[in-house]
Design a protein around this motif. Structure first.
Motif, PDB file in Angstrom:
ATOM      1  N   LYS A  53      77.227  28.253  65.196  1.00  0.00           N
ATOM      2  CA  LYS A  53      77.286  29.365  64.415  1.00  0.00           C
ATOM      3  C   LYS A  53      77.027  29.058  63.099  1.00  0.00           C
ATOM      4  O   LYS A  53      77.664  28.336  62.345  1.00  0.00           O
ATOM      5  CB  LYS A  53      78.296  30.472  64.731  1.00  0.00           C
ATOM      6  N   GLY A  54      76.162  29.846  62.232  1.00  0.00           N
ATOM      7  CA  GLY A  54      76.188  29.622  60.691  1.00  0.00           C
ATOM      8  C   GLY A  54      75.446  30.883  59.991  1.00  0.00           C
ATOM      9  O   GLY A  54      74.844  31.815  60.778  1.00  0.00           O
ATOM     10  N   SER A  55      75.343  30.743  58.688  1.00  0.00           N
ATOM     11  CA  SER A  55      74.711  31.656  58.041  1.00  0.00           C
ATOM     12  C   SER A  55      74.390  31.167  56.496  1.00  0.00           C
ATOM     13  O   SER A  55      75.143  30.116  56.249  1.00  0.00           O
ATOM     14  CB  SER A  55      75.628  33.106  57.841  1.00  0.00           C
ATOM     15  N   VAL A  56      73.600  31.486  55.806  1.00  0.00           N
ATOM     16  CA  VAL A  56      73.056  31.237  54.670  1.00  0.00           C
ATOM     17  C   VAL A  56      72.839  32.583  53.594  1.00  0.00           C
ATOM     18  O   VAL A  56      71.703  33.131  54.036  1.00  0.00           O
ATOM     19  CB  VAL A  56      71.938  30.433  54.337  1.00  0.00           C
ATOM     20  N   LYS A  57      73.791  32.915  52.750  1.00  0.00           N
ATOM     21  CA  LYS A  57      73.525  34.093  51.940  1.00  0.00           C
ATOM     22  C   LYS A  57      73.649  33.964  50.649  1.00  0.00           C
ATOM     23  O   LYS A  57      74.012  33.007  50.134  1.00  0.00           O
ATOM     24  CB  LYS A  57      74.989  35.339  52.337  1.00  0.00           C
ATOM     25  N   GLU A  58      72.993  35.044  49.858  1.00  0.00           N
ATOM     26  CA  GLU A  58      73.040  34.965  48.301  1.00  0.00           C
ATOM     27  C   GLU A  58      74.824  35.137  47.921  1.00  0.00           C
ATOM     28  O   GLU A  58      75.246  35.771  48.243  1.00  0.00           O
ATOM     29  CB  GLU A  58      72.173  36.164  47.965  1.00  0.00           C
ATOM     30  N   ASN A  59      74.689  34.256  46.806  1.00  0.00           N
ATOM     31  CA  ASN A  59      75.894  34.217  45.832  1.00  0.00           C
ATOM     32  C   ASN A  59      75.442  34.958  44.561  1.00  0.00           C
ATOM     33  O   ASN A  59      74.965  34.429  43.824  1.00  0.00           O
ATOM     34  CB  ASN A  59      76.416  32.945  45.668  1.00  0.00           C
ATOM     35  N   ARG A  60      76.051  36.073  44.502  1.00  0.00           N
ATOM     36  CA  ARG A  60      75.710  36.862  43.091  1.00  0.00           C
ATOM     37  C   ARG A  60      76.501  36.728  42.087  1.00  0.00           C
ATOM     38  O   ARG A  60      76.405  37.497  41.007  1.00  0.00           O
ATOM     39  CB  ARG A  60      75.589  38.370  43.675  1.00  0.00           C
ATOM     40  N   GLN A  61      77.379  35.853  42.287  1.00  0.00           N
ATOM     41  CA  GLN A  61      78.497  35.849  41.128  1.00  0.00           C
ATOM     42  C   GLN A  61      78.137  34.499  40.275  1.00  0.00           C
ATOM     43  O   GLN A  61      78.809  34.660  39.069  1.00  0.00           O
ATOM     44  CB  GLN A  61      79.780  35.385  41.682  1.00  0.00           C
ATOM     45  N   GLY A  62      77.097  33.801  40.486  1.00  0.00           N
ATOM     46  CA  GLY A  62      76.757  32.986  39.448  1.00  0.00           C
ATOM     47  C   GLY A  62      75.576  33.217  38.565  1.00  0.00           C
ATOM     48  O   GLY A  62      75.035  34.110  38.651  1.00  0.00           O
ATOM     49  N   LEU A  63      75.557  32.260  37.412  1.00  0.00           N
ATOM     50  CA  LEU A  63      74.387  32.682  36.398  1.00  0.00           C
ATOM     51  C   LEU A  63      73.185  32.086  37.102  1.00  0.00           C
ATOM     52  O   LEU A  63      72.163  32.920  36.637  1.00  0.00           O
ATOM     53  CB  LEU A  63      74.800  32.056  35.285  1.00  0.00           C
ATOM     54  N   LEU A  64      72.846  31.292  37.936  1.00  0.00           N
ATOM     55  CA  LEU A  64      71.671  31.005  38.561  1.00  0.00           C
ATOM     56  C   LEU A  64      71.660  31.699  39.893  1.00  0.00           C
ATOM     57  O   LEU A  64      72.594  32.187  40.326  1.00  0.00           O
ATOM     58  CB  LEU A  64      71.761  29.462  38.695  1.00  0.00           C
ATOM     59  N   SER A  65      70.451  31.445  40.428  1.00  0.00           N
ATOM     60  CA  SER A  65      70.383  31.929  41.937  1.00  0.00           C
ATOM     61  C   SER A  65      70.886  30.941  42.824  1.00  0.00           C
ATOM     62  O   SER A  65      70.453  29.965  43.088  1.00  0.00           O
ATOM     63  CB  SER A  65      68.625  31.868  42.041  1.00  0.00           C
ATOM     64  N   LEU A  66      71.951  31.305  43.192  1.00  0.00           N
ATOM     65  CA  LEU A  66      72.807  30.578  44.217  1.00  0.00           C
ATOM     66  C   LEU A  66      73.064  31.186  45.720  1.00  0.00           C
ATOM     67  O   LEU A  66      72.623  32.298  45.942  1.00  0.00           O
ATOM     68  CB  LEU A  66      73.901  30.201  43.564  1.00  0.00           C
ATOM     69  N   VAL A  67      73.207  30.147  46.508  1.00  0.00           N
ATOM     70  CA  VAL A  67      73.675  30.694  48.036  1.00  0.00           C
ATOM     71  C   VAL A  67      74.835  30.039  48.595  1.00  0.00           C
ATOM     72  O   VAL A  67      75.049  28.990  47.666  1.00  0.00           O
ATOM     73  CB  VAL A  67      72.472  30.350  49.019  1.00  0.00           C
ATOM     74  N   ASP A  68      75.412  30.679  49.574  1.00  0.00           N
ATOM     75  CA  ASP A  68      76.635  30.222  50.102  1.00  0.00           C
ATOM     76  C   ASP A  68      76.217  30.046  51.625  1.00  0.00           C
ATOM     77  O   ASP A  68      75.500  30.664  52.117  1.00  0.00           O
ATOM     78  CB  ASP A  68      77.628  31.131  50.118  1.00  0.00           C
ATOM     79  N   MET A  69      76.690  28.925  52.302  1.00  0.00           N
ATOM     80  CA  MET A  69      76.389  28.325  53.542  1.00  0.00           C
ATOM     81  C   MET A  69      77.797  28.157  54.225  1.00  0.00           C
ATOM     82  O   MET A  69      78.736  27.736  53.642  1.00  0.00           O
ATOM     83  CB  MET A  69      75.581  27.126  53.649  1.00  0.00           C
ATOM     84  N   HIS A  70      77.865  28.772  55.607  1.00  0.00           N
ATOM     85  CA  HIS A  70      79.066  28.425  56.352  1.00  0.00           C
ATOM     86  C   HIS A  70      78.502  28.333  57.729  1.00  0.00           C
ATOM     87  O   HIS A  70      77.346  28.475  58.346  1.00  0.00           O
ATOM     88  CB  HIS A  70      79.615  29.927  56.418  1.00  0.00           C
ATOM     89  N   TRP A  71      78.977  27.158  58.297  1.00  0.00           N
ATOM     90  CA  TRP A  71      78.544  26.867  59.620  1.00  0.00           C
ATOM     91  C   TRP A  71      79.799  26.513  60.372  1.00  0.00           C
ATOM     92  O   TRP A  71      80.919  25.802  60.098  1.00  0.00           O
ATOM     93  CB  TRP A  71      77.807  25.503  59.685  1.00  0.00           C
ATOM     94  N   GLN A  72      79.873  26.890  61.805  1.00  0.00           N
ATOM     95  CA  GLN A  72      80.923  26.564  62.812  1.00  0.00           C
ATOM     96  C   GLN A  72      80.135  25.936  64.182  1.00  0.00           C
ATOM     97  O   GLN A  72      79.260  26.593  64.495  1.00  0.00           O
ATOM     98  CB  GLN A  72      81.887  27.651  63.281  1.00  0.00           C
ATOM     99  N   GLY A  73      80.659  25.026  64.778  1.00  0.00           N
ATOM    100  CA  GLY A  73      80.099  24.628  65.852  1.00  0.00           C
ATOM    101  C   GLY A  73      81.287  23.777  66.802  1.00  0.00           C
ATOM    102  O   GLY A  73      82.470  23.713  66.376  1.00  0.00           O
ATOM    103  N   ALA A  74      80.831  23.565  67.960  1.00  0.00           N
ATOM    104  CA  ALA A  74      81.771  22.837  68.881  1.00  0.00           C
ATOM    105  C   ALA A  74      80.996  22.068  70.049  1.00  0.00           C
ATOM    106  O   ALA A  74      79.608  22.266  70.039  1.00  0.00           O
ATOM    107  CB  ALA A  74      82.468  23.741  69.605  1.00  0.00           C
TER     108      ALA A  74
END
Length: 439
Positions: free
Chosen positions: A255-276
């Motif tokens: 399972k995972g996701s890649v979403k925008e991070n609007r807290q930074g000055l640049l155009s950034l993204v946050d990624m999160h992954w879980q697996g088994a």
């Protein structure tokens, strides 16, 4: 006459409903033609592509025709899509020459509803050439899609009995598959797939997957798509690489996701992954090693969006192109990153292992690195590790060294008899359980 006067309201109502039914059906047909023309214009405006529509029959309830797609310049198309032009993918497509596909499309109209079915014409164009040369085996794929006028939602589904494509040095085989795509009114695209089996062969390398199913939601963002969420499940997998020990895998969800991070000055993204992984086996000569119940969670925040895009494109177009990988990775490191290692657990026959923590990097240019020490100075973080006593020989083979590390306080033992340590890194200096490590 008296009977007619008795039923005239019913006759008027039925006639009115019939008129409305025909009017809304004509409206659906008109909207379908407008959408078809819009898609044709978009295809013809795409560099390297051309599209032509031939109408066969256009009645009240059924429209049928044939779509002719021409891919004249694959490199221009890949460039327009934002893919690197000088890659193995573009070279293979360019080597095949102009590609031509013919698709027979039949559409049925109802008030506020259109359902279409597309079938590839295999006796003309590129498909016919590939089939004659034995490079392609096709199991009559069909594409269905439907649009509801009141919800602005479109759903399409691809069904195929099996597809085999033989390239110069590789082979791709897909067993019966079903892929469903839904386009939401907010422009999100949701994909669902079910493949009985996948086999990829390149030289002496072979990857086989079975029971592959999952779901993917894409969110448009600027000039690229972000992964809102993804769920992937593989029942079994095996990998063979020449004379290397074969690798087998059983029951692996991701399972995972890649979403925008609007807290930074640049155009950034946050990624999160879980697996088994339920079971991971490696056959090495006469012995077999197995890992059971492997679970991991990884989060990366503050990643440069263009760097992420470059990494994805490098993986999709030419996995072995080292300069492209380094350039994409450099875009990521120039904005720094924050790595979260959520509980990483592993159960072996000898015992249990777990690790969690986080590492933060200051922004840096990879060209400015001068050895491991300079890279270490950019990192700060903390990592907790816990393992059963029986696993110690896997990490420290020398028992005397393990004992000396315990006596120095680098490794402790909890009430359950498990070994544990807490690693901290500040400005390149590393400590374990509060004691400075000679590193």
């Amino acid at each position: 006459m008296r009977t007619i006067r008795h039923y005239w309201p019913f006759i008027v109502a039925v006639s009115l409903l019939l008129v409305l039914f025909v009017a809304f059906t004509l409206q659906s047909g008109s909207r379908y033609e407008a959408q078809r023309q819009d898609w044709l214009e978009r295809l013809n405006q795409t560099p390297g592509m051309g599209a032509t529509w031939f109408s066969y029959d256009e009645g009240l309830f059924r429209h049928s025709g044939e779509l002719h797609l021409s891919l004249v310049d694959p490199v221009s198309l890949l460039t327009a899509l934002g893919l690197p032009a000088q890659t193995g993918l573009s070279q293979q497509l360019a080597g095949m020459g102009p590609l031509e596909l013919y698709i027979r499309i039949d559409s049925w109209m109802l008030p506020g509803y259109v359902r279409s079915e597309g079938r590839l014409v295999s006796n003309r164009g590129t498909l016919a050439t590939l089939l004659e040369n034995g490079q392609l085996q096709l199991g009559e794929p069909t594409l269905h899609w439907q649009a509801r006028g009141w919800s602005e939602q479109m759903t399409s589904q691809l069904d195929a009995d099996g597809i085999t494509l033989q390239l110069s040095d590789s082979r791709i085989h897909l067993d019966p598959l079903t892929i469903t795509m839904t386009q939401q009114p907010d422009q999100r695209i949701q994909l669902q797939w079910l493949l009985n089996g996948v086999n990829l062969t390149q030289g002496d390398n072979d990857l086989a997957l079975s029971g592959v199913q999952g779901q993917l939601t894409l969110q448009p963002s600027h000039d690229f798509w972000l992964i809102h969420d993804v769920n992937l499940q593989v029942a079994e997998a095996s990998y063979r690489a020449g004379d290397q020990p074969p690798l087998d895998l059983t029951a692996a969800p991701l399972k995972g996701s890649v979403k925008e991070n609007r807290q930074g000055l640049l155009s950034l993204v946050d990624m999160h992954w879980q697996g088994a992984v339920a079971l991971l086996g490696i056959n090495h000569h006469a012995s077999r090693h197995e890992l059971e119940d492997l679970a991991f969670g990884v989060g990366l925040s503050g990643i440069d969006q263009q760097g992420y895009k470059s990494l994805v494109m490098s993986a999709a177009t030419n996995f072995s192109d080292k300069p492209s990988w380094l350039a994409a990775l450099n875009r990521v490191t120039r904005s720094g990153f924050h790595l979260h290692l959520e509980p990483f657990t592993l159960r072996l026959q000898q015992g249990h292992f777990q690790a969690d923590g986080e590492v933060t990097s200051r922004p840096f240019d990879m060209a400015q690195l001068n050895g491991l020490a300079s890279f270490r100075s950019l990192l700060q973080g903390a990592l907790s590790v816990e393992a059963d006593q029986a696993l110690a020989p896997l990490f420290v083979e020398d028992e005397s060294l393990l004992l000396s590390m315990q006596q120095a306080g680098f490794i402790a033992r909890n009430s359950q008899g498990q070994l544990n340590t807490r690693l901290r890194m500040v400005n390149g200096k590393l400590s374990a359980n509060g004691y400075k490590l000679p590193w």
